[in-house]
Design an enzyme around this catalytic site. Structure first.
Site, PDB file in Angstrom:
ATOM      1  N   ASP A  38      12.174 -17.587  -4.674  1.00  0.00           N
ATOM      2  CA  ASP A  38      13.210 -17.490  -3.630  1.00  0.00           C
ATOM      3  C   ASP A  38      14.480 -16.914  -4.225  1.00  0.00           C
ATOM      4  O   ASP A  38      14.910 -17.300  -5.302  1.00  0.00           O
ATOM      5  CB  ASP A  38      13.529 -18.843  -2.992  1.00  0.00           C
ATOM      6  CG  ASP A  38      14.042 -18.668  -1.564  1.00  0.00           C
ATOM      7  OD1 ASP A  38      13.323 -19.071  -0.622  1.00  0.00           O
ATOM      8  OD2 ASP A  38      15.140 -18.112  -1.390  1.00  0.00           O
ATOM      9  N   TYR A 165      13.682  -6.179  13.007  1.00  0.00           N
ATOM     10  CA  TYR A 165      12.761  -7.234  12.567  1.00  0.00           C
ATOM     11  C   TYR A 165      11.360  -7.026  13.173  1.00  0.00           C
ATOM     12  O   TYR A 165      10.339  -7.141  12.485  1.00  0.00           O
ATOM     13  CB  TYR A 165      13.355  -8.575  12.997  1.00  0.00           C
ATOM     14  CG  TYR A 165      12.569  -9.796  12.663  1.00  0.00           C
ATOM     15  CD1 TYR A 165      12.591 -10.324  11.376  1.00  0.00           C
ATOM     16  CD2 TYR A 165      11.842 -10.475  13.639  1.00  0.00           C
ATOM     17  CE1 TYR A 165      11.883 -11.478  11.072  1.00  0.00           C
ATOM     18  CE2 TYR A 165      11.148 -11.627  13.350  1.00  0.00           C
ATOM     19  CZ  TYR A 165      11.163 -12.125  12.064  1.00  0.00           C
ATOM     20  OH  TYR A 165      10.467 -13.266  11.775  1.00  0.00           O
ATOM     21  N   LYS A 169       7.965  -6.412  11.159  1.00  0.00           N
ATOM     22  CA  LYS A 169       6.881  -7.395  11.250  1.00  0.00           C
ATOM     23  C   LYS A 169       5.581  -6.755  11.736  1.00  0.00           C
ATOM     24  O   LYS A 169       4.493  -7.133  11.313  1.00  0.00           O
ATOM     25  CB  LYS A 169       7.302  -8.550  12.163  1.00  0.00           C
ATOM     26  CG  LYS A 169       8.343  -9.488  11.529  1.00  0.00           C
ATOM     27  CD  LYS A 169       7.881  -9.980  10.163  1.00  0.00           C
ATOM     28  CE  LYS A 169       8.490 -11.296   9.747  1.00  0.00           C
ATOM     29  NZ  LYS A 169       8.097 -11.651   8.359  1.00  0.00           N
ATOM     30  N   ALA A 198      10.752 -24.392  13.818  1.00  0.00           N
ATOM     31  CA  ALA A 198      12.203 -24.575  13.761  1.00  0.00           C
ATOM     32  C   ALA A 198      12.615 -24.625  12.291  1.00  0.00           C
ATOM     33  O   ALA A 198      12.288 -25.564  11.569  1.00  0.00           O
ATOM     34  CB  ALA A 198      12.582 -25.867  14.468  1.00  0.00           C
TER      35      ALA A 198
HETATM   36  N1  LIG Z   1      10.627 -19.714  11.910  1.00  0.00           N
HETATM   37  C1  LIG Z   1       9.933 -19.001  12.784  1.00  0.00           C
HETATM   38  O1  LIG Z   1       9.729 -19.393  13.952  1.00  0.00           O
HETATM   39  C2  LIG Z   1       9.344 -17.687  12.374  1.00  0.00           C
HETATM   40  C3  LIG Z   1       8.690 -16.934  13.353  1.00  0.00           C
HETATM   41  C4  LIG Z   1       8.088 -15.752  12.991  1.00  0.00           C
HETATM   42  C5  LIG Z   1       8.137 -15.339  11.675  1.00  0.00           C
HETATM   43  N2  LIG Z   1       8.807 -16.072  10.741  1.00  0.00           N
HETATM   44  C6  LIG Z   1       8.828 -15.586   9.367  1.00  0.00           C
HETATM   45  O2  LIG Z   1       8.478 -16.630   8.503  1.00  0.00           O
HETATM   46  C7  LIG Z   1       9.067 -16.407   7.222  1.00  0.00           C
HETATM   47  C8  LIG Z   1       9.826 -17.630   6.760  1.00  0.00           C
HETATM   48  O3  LIG Z   1      10.938 -17.829   7.609  1.00  0.00           O
HETATM   49  P1  LIG Z   1      11.643 -19.248   7.851  1.00  0.00           P
HETATM   50  O4  LIG Z   1      11.671 -19.449   9.321  1.00  0.00           O
HETATM   51  O5  LIG Z   1      11.047 -20.282   6.997  1.00  0.00           O
HETATM   52  O6  LIG Z   1      13.157 -18.902   7.447  1.00  0.00           O
HETATM   53  P2  LIG Z   1      14.001 -19.274   6.115  1.00  0.00           P
HETATM   54  O7  LIG Z   1      15.271 -18.486   6.219  1.00  0.00           O
HETATM   55  O8  LIG Z   1      14.081 -20.740   5.959  1.00  0.00           O
HETATM   56  O9  LIG Z   1      13.072 -18.715   4.958  1.00  0.00           O
HETATM   57  C9  LIG Z   1      13.119 -17.431   4.428  1.00  0.00           C
HETATM   58  C10 LIG Z   1      13.261 -17.552   2.928  1.00  0.00           C
HETATM   59  O10 LIG Z   1      13.161 -16.239   2.343  1.00  0.00           O
HETATM   60  C11 LIG Z   1      14.112 -16.162   1.310  1.00  0.00           C
HETATM   61  N3  LIG Z   1      14.443 -14.762   1.075  1.00  0.00           N
HETATM   62  C12 LIG Z   1      15.157 -13.932   1.871  1.00  0.00           C
HETATM   63  N4  LIG Z   1      15.278 -12.715   1.322  1.00  0.00           N
HETATM   64  C13 LIG Z   1      14.589 -12.771   0.149  1.00  0.00           C
HETATM   65  C14 LIG Z   1      14.328 -11.810  -0.862  1.00  0.00           C
HETATM   66  N5  LIG Z   1      14.795 -10.564  -0.773  1.00  0.00           N
HETATM   67  N6  LIG Z   1      13.581 -12.199  -1.932  1.00  0.00           N
HETATM   68  C15 LIG Z   1      13.104 -13.466  -2.043  1.00  0.00           C
HETATM   69  N7  LIG Z   1      13.340 -14.410  -1.104  1.00  0.00           N
HETATM   70  C16 LIG Z   1      14.071 -14.071  -0.027  1.00  0.00           C
HETATM   71  C17 LIG Z   1      15.301 -16.964   1.812  1.00  0.00           C
HETATM   72  O11 LIG Z   1      16.159 -17.354   0.748  1.00  0.00           O
HETATM   73  C18 LIG Z   1      14.625 -18.116   2.522  1.00  0.00           C
HETATM   74  O12 LIG Z   1      14.443 -19.250   1.688  1.00  0.00           O
HETATM   75  C19 LIG Z   1       9.921 -15.144   7.378  1.00  0.00           C
HETATM   76  O13 LIG Z   1       9.203 -14.012   6.964  1.00  0.00           O
HETATM   77  C20 LIG Z   1      10.156 -15.100   8.876  1.00  0.00           C
HETATM   78  O14 LIG Z   1      10.469 -13.800   9.318  1.00  0.00           O
HETATM   79  C21 LIG Z   1       9.415 -17.249  11.060  1.00  0.00           C
END
Ligand SMILES: NC(=O)c1ccc[n+]([C@@H]2O[C@H](COP(=O)([O-])OP(=O)(O)OC[C@H]3O[C@@H](n4cnc5c(N)ncnc54)[C@H](O)[C@@H]3O)[C@@H](O)[C@H]2O)c1
Length: 300
Positions: A38, A165, A169, A198
């Site tokens: 991370d 985004y 994706k 969430a």
């Molecule tokens: N939460 C949702 O409902 C949802 C829905 C669809 C897709 N996603 C995808 O799931 C994944 C996780 O998202 P989340 O909801 O847990 O959000 P989050 O922000 O908690 O997690 C994303 C993590 O990625 C890390 N990160 C960002 N840029 C980075 C980089 N360049 N190098 C290394 N680490 C990096 C951040 O520090 C963070 O800890 C993402 O790809 C997000 O797009 C989430």
């Protein structure tokens, strides 16, 4: 069939919080040795700190598991290569990649800067490409690999304010389609996960009574199935609040319109027949579109 990861080595990107943290904890709890990557930045990708990944490593170790922290940005290919080397040096192989790191730069397309568009593509798409590229020689040489790319309903189906985004994706689905075909002979299987949970990225979007249902832990079973030994290949699993779906890019049977001067008008008139979903297929590769058009041209 137990999903056992004993002896397996996994890299989870963006595992300092949210979904990635749960993925890393679950893989470790089921026996995997885990690189917890991370950058530790904010939701929009600014800033950075090694402590997010380190904390998850400590949680895994406290529970009796094995893990190492890595603070690379997935946008930096040299740093990603060094991360893969770190895993190989420590444990000799890498079996699983969960490409999960991501950021948001939401704005309506009219107001969106190209710089924000490029940055989001860079983190989600190129970040995943960097991890796959650095791992590909390792996984193909050991004739085993399981890659889970994190896509999104915003890419699959669209969402206001997320042109950058969504494009990034859906690009990951395209990446999966070809890597899954190319990886098959080496038993490298590539799948996509579309979560709903969430997290700090999304929690403001959920009504309060839904927060306890859309916990990130509820997405983990889909990741484990896609990362496991008996994983499917080229499958997009959707997951949230205990519900699971599969998303497909399909091809309708179509209709033969021909190439005459009136083809545009004929196509317009028969658009409903062309879009008719009865009998639609999920092609095994892009070549099947051409094959279907050949069938139509032959009158079949
Ligand atoms: N939460 C949702 O409902 C949802 C829905 C669809 C897709 N996603 C995808 O799931 C994944 C996780 O998202 P989340 O909801 O847990 O959000 P989050 O922000 O908690 O997690 C994303 C993590 O990625 C890390 N990160 C960002 N840029 C980075 C980089 N360049 N190098 C290394 N680490 C990096 C951040 O520090 C963070 O800890 C993402 O790809 C997000 O797009 C989430």
């Amino acid at each position: 069939m137990a999903l056992d990861f004993t002896g397996r080595v996994a890299i989870v990107t963006g595992a300092g919080g949210g979904l990635g943290r749960q993925h890393a904890l679950a893989l470790a709890a089921r026996g995997a040795k885990v690189v917890v990557n991370d950058l530790g930045g904010s939701v929009d990708g600014s800033g950075g700190s090694a402590s997010a990944a380190q904390q998850v490593v400590e949680e895994i170790r406290a529970a009796g598991g094995e893990a190492i922290a890595n603070g690379a940005s997935v946008t930096d290919f040299a740093a990603v290569q060094a991360m893969v080397q770190q895993a190989v040096d420590a444990w000799g192989r890498v079996d699983v990649l969960v490409s999960n790191a991501g950021i948001l730069r939401d704005k309506s397309f009219a107001k969106m800067d190209l710089a924000d568009f490029r940055l989001v593509l860079d983190v989600h798409l190129m970040g995943a490409v960097h991890c796959c590229k650095a791992l590909w020689p390792v996984m193909t040489a050991q004739k085993y690999g399981r890659i889970v790319l994190t896509t999104s309903s915003s890419g699959l189906y669209g969402n206001f304010g997320q042109a950058n985004y969504g494009a990034a994706k859906m690009a990951l689905v395209g990446l999966m389609q070809t890597l899954a075909i190319e990886g098959l002979k080496h038993d490298v299987r590539v799948n996509c996960l579309a979560p709903t949970a969430a997290t700090r990225m999304t929690e403001s979007l959920f009504p309060p009574d839904m927060l306890e249902r859309f916990v990130p832990e509820a997405v983990v079973p889909a990741m484990l199935v896609l990362a496991g030994q008996d994983a499917p290949n080229r499958t997009t699993l959707c997951a949230g609040a205990g519900g699971f779906e599969a998303a497909h890019v399909t091809l309708t049977q179509g209709a033969y319109i021909g190439m005459g001067p009136d083809a545009p008008e004929a196509l317009q008139a028969r658009l409903d027949a062309v879009r008719d979903r009865r009998g639609e297929a999920v092609p095994a590769s892009g070549a099947e579109q051409g094959a279907n058009e050949m069938r139509l041209a032959r009158g079949g």
